[in-house]
Design an enzyme around this catalytic site. Structure first.
Site, mmCIF file in Angstrom:
data_model
loop_
_atom_site.group_PDB
_atom_site.id
_atom_site.type_symbol
_atom_site.label_atom_id
_atom_site.label_comp_id
_atom_site.label_asym_id
_atom_site.label_seq_id
_atom_site.Cartn_x
_atom_site.Cartn_y
_atom_site.Cartn_z
ATOM 1 N N ASP A 53 15.756 32.584 10.017
ATOM 2 C CA ASP A 53 16.702 32.778 11.125
ATOM 3 C C ASP A 53 16.724 31.494 11.960
ATOM 4 O OD1 ASP A 53 17.728 35.494 13.040
ATOM 5 O OD2 ASP A 53 17.614 33.485 13.890
ATOM 6 N N TYR A 61 23.930 29.091 18.049
ATOM 7 C CA TYR A 61 25.109 28.413 18.617
ATOM 8 C C TYR A 61 24.656 27.308 19.588
ATOM 9 C CZ TYR A 61 28.130 32.327 17.034
ATOM 10 O OH TYR A 61 28.819 33.259 16.309
ATOM 11 N N ARG A 91 16.075 30.162 28.372
ATOM 12 C CA ARG A 91 15.327 31.424 28.225
ATOM 13 C C ARG A 91 14.083 31.445 29.122
ATOM 14 N NH1 ARG A 91 16.275 33.331 21.865
ATOM 15 N NH2 ARG A 91 18.398 32.508 21.794
ATOM 16 N N ASP A 151 23.479 33.146 10.852
ATOM 17 C CA ASP A 151 22.286 32.312 11.005
ATOM 18 C C ASP A 151 21.061 32.852 10.293
ATOM 19 O OD1 ASP A 151 21.315 34.301 12.747
ATOM 20 O OD2 ASP A 151 20.411 32.818 14.078
ATOM 21 N N GLU A 152 21.284 33.761 9.348
ATOM 22 C CA GLU A 152 20.132 34.322 8.642
ATOM 23 C C GLU A 152 20.340 34.296 7.135
ATOM 24 O OE1 GLU A 152 18.990 38.143 10.259
ATOM 25 O OE2 GLU A 152 19.758 37.531 12.208
HETATM 26 N N1 DCP Z 1 25.774 36.036 18.464
HETATM 27 C C1 DCP Z 1 26.941 36.521 18.992
HETATM 28 N N2 DCP Z 1 26.952 37.754 19.554
HETATM 29 C C2 DCP Z 1 25.834 38.491 19.574
HETATM 30 C C3 DCP Z 1 24.641 38.027 19.033
HETATM 31 C C4 DCP Z 1 24.650 36.774 18.477
HETATM 32 O O1 DCP Z 1 27.959 35.840 18.970
HETATM 33 N N3 DCP Z 1 25.876 39.674 20.128
HETATM 34 C C5 DCP Z 1 25.775 34.703 17.876
HETATM 35 C C6 DCP Z 1 25.151 33.709 18.802
HETATM 36 C C7 DCP Z 1 23.857 33.376 18.169
HETATM 37 C C8 DCP Z 1 24.047 33.680 16.728
HETATM 38 O O2 DCP Z 1 25.009 34.706 16.689
HETATM 39 O O3 DCP Z 1 23.513 32.022 18.388
HETATM 40 C C9 DCP Z 1 22.800 34.124 16.013
HETATM 41 O O4 DCP Z 1 22.266 35.310 16.582
HETATM 42 P P1 DCP Z 1 20.722 35.517 16.797
HETATM 43 O O5 DCP Z 1 20.523 36.934 17.169
HETATM 44 O O6 DCP Z 1 19.953 35.001 15.652
HETATM 45 O O7 DCP Z 1 20.405 34.680 18.110
HETATM 46 P P2 DCP Z 1 20.083 33.164 18.271
HETATM 47 O O8 DCP Z 1 20.031 32.454 16.967
HETATM 48 O O9 DCP Z 1 21.035 32.598 19.255
HETATM 49 O O10 DCP Z 1 18.680 33.183 18.961
HETATM 50 P P3 DCP Z 1 17.250 33.399 18.324
HETATM 51 O O11 DCP Z 1 16.526 32.138 18.564
HETATM 52 O O12 DCP Z 1 16.682 34.535 19.100
HETATM 53 O O13 DCP Z 1 17.429 33.731 16.865
HETATM 54 MG MG MG Z 2 18.865 33.105 15.386
HETATM 55 MG MG MG Z 3 19.957 35.925 13.735
#
Ligand code: DCP
Ligand code: MG
Ligand code: MG
Length: 607
Positions: free
Chosen positions: A28, A33, A65, A120-121
């Protein structure tokens, strides 16, 4: 499946009770973004950053964060707790999608099955690689890379602890490579199944990794506070479970199977039990092109038809950009709505879909385009579907609209059908998918259900992969029959299969050339675009006019068609006129028994 085993909490055979042969990695990307934005503008690295879509911070960097800025927070709330928060607009997903594809490309270099999950996964099944390494490495002394969920009490007899340690080394290498090549930091989870690999992944964030051994699966699962944390448990299942006071995963572990069976099908009840115990036997399914391409837009409430139309129109514009990037011609469109319902605990979507004529789309200079008239046609179809979902004589309140192209033009008949070799764009798709070799027989776990819904989400759900075509002889044969112009030579339909097995860059080039050649050979369509709200395909009825190709569907390359022997042309036309009696449904096995004087005698059946 032994229900007694389920109730005592021990696992059953095909979920791999004493044997844990697989090694799965889940990757992940950290604050995805936000990282993409920080790579584009390095000044953002040192400041708290939020990526905004509408009034929501969809993600934030780890600097933000620290202040408590969480994913999916309202912008107003985020600004309150972190007034110095720098916001960038993240509504254009193009750069995120590009980064996502690059990560996928890096993962492919390990030559393992890779399954993309959202943007992203990814899951990587490194079982074979681990086995290879375990032969050559000093396996007994192999060290674990990253964190271990819990130290093992005793070694598992199947040897999975050593294998998972090797997998953790591989995970570390993968993460390092993604960082070296793309500058993105990631987290990884390592386990003997997808479920645990995914759930353990965020245990140490950011830029770190965690491994869990099978013996701690049930223990780890019992720490999850909501059954909804389990991928593949969606909103409906959650609602049902909650209504029976099954809230945490521990509750689900402890409830009697018989109770679950009263509320779910027997298979589902058993599966829920297995999941609660950290058991999952779904395979990592190699990702091909997405099964559907869609967008959703959510809002507080929309109650006017004209507003709905505006929302759909905006979504359509954005969706057409995605489809153009994808390159395939869509043949089915789905409209989704979410009606406001205060009584329901969680969201509930309703959808309607219909086939659309491929003639709405044209290929111009190798690029998929839709004319103004085509866009209007699509809007008419969309609003017609909307009318089917909503009774306009009564007031309505919507909180979400969605649009998705759910099917794409593909080979419409059996593998051995000549039709496959007459379809310009389809051959491009087939060539592009030569590298995709997936096990479509197994059902995959729906991990996407776990993703939180957002103000604007991209539905790039992966799944179906086109079967690899096997048609060297026929491709060559058609090539010889064609009178080729010089620039046509690079077209895949004229290459032997050996030449078709190109690397992805070359494939892209071939695809481009192929699209160009298609563009040249297609005649303008005389018949207007039409859509079909019934279940029957109108693509077969999509008839192009003119010349000796009269009566052929529009996807047929006229040049190729005219090079065919007369009786073959006749037979194909008859087949297109009456698809249900089509010879194309003939299985390869029965093809040998075809009567003389059918087009089948011109072809060698596939082995
Ligand atoms: N995203 C989105 N709407 C959401 C959740 C996520 O548009 N409700 C987008 C923004 C994130 C991306 O998807 O950057 C990936 O989601 P993740 O849950 O993996 O979150 P992040 O990668 O941002 O953070 P982390 O470091 O917790 O994985
Ligand atoms: Mg992520
Ligand atoms: Mg993710």
């Amino acid at each position: 499946m032994d229900d007694r085993n389920m109730e005592t909490g021990s696992s059953a055979s095909n979920y791999g009770d004493n044997e844990h042969p697989k090694s799965i990695i889940h990757i992940d990307i950290d604050c995805f973004y936000a990282q993409v934005e920080m790579l584009r503008n390095p000044e953002l690295r040192s400041v708290p950053l939020g990526v905004q879509q509408k009034n929501i911070v969809v993600t934030s960097n780890y600097e933000a964060r620290k202040y408590g800025v969480q994913k999916c927070m309202l912008v107003t709330d985020a600004m309150k707790i972190c007034p110095s928060l720098k916001l960038v607009n993240g509504e254009d997903l193009h750069n995120y999608r590009t980064a996502s594809n690059k990560v996928f490309e890096v993962l492919q270099t390990w030559k393992c099955q890779v399954e993309k999950l959202g943007m992203d996964e990814n899951f990587i099944d490194v079982t074979k690689l681990v086995l290879e390494r375990s032969k050559s490495a000093d396996v007994k002394n192999v060290a674990l890379s990253g964190h271990l969920y819990k130290e093992p009490g005793i070694e598992c007899l199947c040897g999975c602890h050593i294998r998972l340690k090797i997998a953790s080394q591989i995970a570390n290498e993968i993460r390092q490579k993604i960082y070296d090549e793309l500058g993105l930091t990631t987290c990884a989870g390592v386990a003997h199944n997808k479920l645990l690999a995914k759930l353990i992944c965020p245990l140490h964030k950011p830029n770190d990794q965690t491994t869990i051994f099978p013996d701690h699966g049930a223990d780890f699962m019992s720490t999850l506070q909501s059954v909804r944390s389990i991928p593949s448990i969606g909103s409906k299942t959650t609602e049902t479970l909650i209504s029976h006071q099954i809230i945490t995963v521990k509750d689900l572990q402890e409830v009697a199977l018989e109770v679950l069976k009263k509320n779910f099908s027997s298979d589902m009840a058993v599966r829920l039990k297995h999941l609660s115990l950290g058991e999952d036997n779904t395979p990592v399914k190699q990702t091909g092109k997405p099964q559907s391409i869609g967008l959703e837009d959510s809002f507080k409430t929309v109650s006017l038809k004209s507003e709905v139309e505006d929302k759909f129109s905006a979504l359509l514009q954005r969706l057409l950009v995605l489809v153009r990037e994808d390159g395939r011609i869509p043949v089915s469109l789905r409209v989704t709505l979410r009606k406001k319902d205060a009584k329901r605990l969680s969201s509930h979507r309703e959808s309607r879909q219909c086939q659309i004529s491929s003639s709405i789309f044209t290929i111009s200079n190798g690029i998929l385009t839709v004319t103004e008239a085509g866009q209007q046609k699509l809007m008419t179809i969309i609003m017609r579907l909307f009318n089917k979902l909503i009774d306009l004589s009564k007031p309505f309140h919507l909180t979400l609209v969605g649009l998705a192209f759910t099917k794409f033009q593909e080979r419409m008949t059996g593998r051995s059908s000549i039709v496959n070799y007459l379809m310009n764009d389809i051959s491009v798709q087939s060539v592009l998918n030569l590298q995709n070799d997936c096990d479509t027989s197994a059902t995959s776990m729906d991990y996407s259900a776990a993703s939180p819904s957002s103000s604007t989400t991209t539905d790039l759900s992966d799944g179906e992969v086109e079967p690899s075509p096997k048609k060297p002889k026929k491709v060559n044969w058609i090539a010889k029959k064609r009178c080729l112009s010089k620039e046509d030579v690079a077209s895949p339909s004229k290459l032997k299969v050996g030449e078709l097995r190109l690397n992805s860059k070359e494939l892209e080039k071939v695809s481009e050339l192929r699209l160009n050649s298609r563009d040249r050979s297609l005649t303008p369509r005389a018949s207007p675009a039409k859509d079909n709200l019934s279940d029957t395909s109108d693509t077969m009825k999509d008839v192009a006019e003119g010349g000796n190709c009269e009566g052929c569907p529009s996807y047929v390359d006229k040049e190729v068609f005219s090079a065919l022997p007369g009786n073959m042309q006749q037979e194909l036309k008859a087949m297109w006129k009456n698809p249900s009696s089509s010879v194309t449904r003939t299985s390869p096995r029965t093809m040998n028994k075809a009567k003389p004087n059918t087009l089948l005698k011109y072809f060698v059946p596939h082995k």
